[in-house]
Design a protein around this motif. Sequence first.
Motif, short mmCIF file in Angstrom:
data_model
loop_
_atom_site.label_atom_id
_atom_site.label_comp_id
_atom_site.label_asym_id
_atom_site.label_seq_id
_atom_site.Cartn_x
_atom_site.Cartn_y
_atom_site.Cartn_z
N ARG A 91 0.72 -0.28 4.51
CA ARG A 91 0.26 0.19 3.19
C ARG A 91 -1.21 0.63 3.25
N ALA A 92 -2.03 -0.16 3.91
CA ALA A 92 -3.45 0.20 4.02
C ALA A 92 -3.62 1.53 4.72
N THR A 93 -2.81 1.76 5.75
CA THR A 93 -2.87 3.03 6.47
C THR A 93 -2.47 4.18 5.57
N ALA A 94 -1.42 3.96 4.76
CA ALA A 94 -0.97 5.00 3.83
C ALA A 94 -2.07 5.32 2.81
N GLU A 95 -2.69 4.29 2.26
CA GLU A 95 -3.72 4.52 1.25
C GLU A 95 -4.93 5.22 1.84
N GLU A 96 -5.28 4.87 3.07
CA GLU A 96 -6.40 5.54 3.73
C GLU A 96 -6.09 7.01 4.01
N SER A 97 -4.81 7.31 4.20
CA SER A 97 -4.40 8.68 4.51
C SER A 97 -4.06 9.49 3.26
N GLY A 98 -4.16 8.85 2.10
CA GLY A 98 -3.84 9.55 0.86
C GLY A 98 -2.35 9.72 0.63
N ILE A 99 -1.54 8.87 1.27
CA ILE A 99 -0.08 8.92 1.11
C ILE A 99 0.30 8.04 -0.09
N PRO A 100 1.00 8.57 -1.09
CA PRO A 100 1.39 7.76 -2.25
C PRO A 100 2.27 6.58 -1.84
N VAL A 101 2.06 5.45 -2.50
CA VAL A 101 2.86 4.25 -2.27
C VAL A 101 3.75 4.02 -3.48
N VAL A 102 5.05 3.95 -3.26
CA VAL A 102 6.02 3.71 -4.32
C VAL A 102 6.50 2.27 -4.19
N GLU A 103 6.18 1.44 -5.17
CA GLU A 103 6.55 0.03 -5.11
C GLU A 103 7.97 -0.18 -5.63
N VAL A 104 8.75 -0.95 -4.89
CA VAL A 104 10.10 -1.33 -5.32
C VAL A 104 10.23 -2.84 -5.24
N THR A 105 11.19 -3.37 -5.99
CA THR A 105 11.42 -4.82 -6.02
C THR A 105 12.90 -5.12 -5.92
N GLU A 106 13.19 -6.39 -5.69
CA GLU A 106 14.58 -6.83 -5.58
C GLU A 106 15.06 -7.57 -6.83
N ALA A 139 12.10 3.63 -14.13
CA ALA A 139 10.71 3.62 -13.68
C ALA A 139 10.62 3.82 -12.17
N ALA A 140 11.54 3.19 -11.43
CA ALA A 140 11.54 3.35 -9.97
C ALA A 140 11.83 4.80 -9.59
N ALA A 141 12.80 5.41 -10.25
CA ALA A 141 13.14 6.79 -9.95
C ALA A 141 11.99 7.73 -10.32
N GLN A 142 11.37 7.50 -11.46
CA GLN A 142 10.25 8.35 -11.88
C GLN A 142 9.07 8.22 -10.93
N SER A 143 8.80 6.99 -10.47
CA SER A 143 7.72 6.78 -9.52
C SER A 143 8.03 7.49 -8.19
N LEU A 144 9.27 7.41 -7.77
CA LEU A 144 9.67 8.10 -6.54
C LEU A 144 9.52 9.61 -6.69
N GLY A 145 9.83 10.12 -7.87
CA GLY A 145 9.72 11.55 -8.11
C GLY A 145 8.29 12.05 -8.12
N ARG A 146 7.37 11.23 -8.62
CA ARG A 146 5.96 11.64 -8.68
C ARG A 146 5.30 11.66 -7.30
N ALA A 147 5.77 10.81 -6.39
CA ALA A 147 5.08 10.64 -5.11
C ALA A 147 4.96 11.93 -4.30
N PRO A 148 6.06 12.67 -4.05
CA PRO A 148 5.91 13.91 -3.26
C PRO A 148 5.03 14.94 -3.96
N GLN A 149 5.00 14.89 -5.29
CA GLN A 149 4.20 15.85 -6.04
C GLN A 149 2.69 15.60 -5.85
N SER A 150 2.34 14.32 -5.63
CA SER A 150 0.93 13.98 -5.55
C SER A 150 0.40 13.84 -4.13
N SER A 151 1.30 14.02 -3.14
CA SER A 151 0.87 13.86 -1.75
C SER A 151 0.23 15.12 -1.21
#
Length: 315
Positions: free
Chosen positions: A274-289, A303-315
Amino acid sequence: MALIGSALTAAVALTACSSDEAVGTSDGQVSVVASTNVWGSVAGAVAGEHATVTAIIEEPSADPHSFEASPSDSAAITEASLVVYNGGGYDQFVDDVLGGRGSAIPAVDAFSLAERAADTPEEAGADDGGHDDHSGHAHGSINEHVWFDTAVVGAMASAIAEQLAGIDPANAAAYAANAGTFRAQLADVDTVIASIAAADGDAVIVQTEPIAHYLIEAARLDNATPAEFERAMENGTDPSPAALAETLALVGDKRVRALIYNVQTQDDVSQNLRATAEESGIPVVEVTETLPENTDYITWITAAAQSLGRAPQSS
């Protein structure tokens, strides 16, 4: 969904007894016990005001894979009118309790529905482009985290309604209507997922664990996570240095559009990724069980689907 529908009766029949064997609470109220609050929320949407629904696992810190039922948990399962659980070894403690009672307790599990709706050899090659066809519910592999599969969740709602109707015929129409409303809400979630596939299908992602497998599959995203890394993380072991290096390079070199991150099973390896992703500007999509407090399944999966949808748009 057609395949799931044809499998529904068979799947329920394996775990449920006839209505004249059904049991309720001492005061006569229909009681549903679910393994996790995810399935408890689905059952609650179908049951409405006509049955009580209790989830055994609600705390985010509890791991259903290794959860051991307490005597009170076992009693709740054995005294329930209906047991609703994931299956597939994910919440094995339920199978362990049910196994001690044979088929005397009505129960329905989601994994059976997904397993029976998996590809036949003839269907496996029917989809062009190398993708699984989620709309027809054809999968090339089975993953036990089936609550991320809206088709299976919809089929579970139908199965729960069918079982409750047998236990409580007086409210059968209400259970069927509630299940129909719930499936309509799932259709709205599918619209969100389809929009991801249309806008960003084939976007490359990695994940710390394969729990969002079906959501990623339905959105047509390309999971580039090394298989060895996924297996190790899911089994709670350290990935090999080579698998770790390969995964970190995917993120560090910005070859992916998002990191799917299970916040409930974090360790040094996942936190480093996760730290590597954040340093690289890669969006992190949090999921839970499991569901956060005061959240229902529809709100959570949307909310999970919407978060997943926003990630590629902001990368």
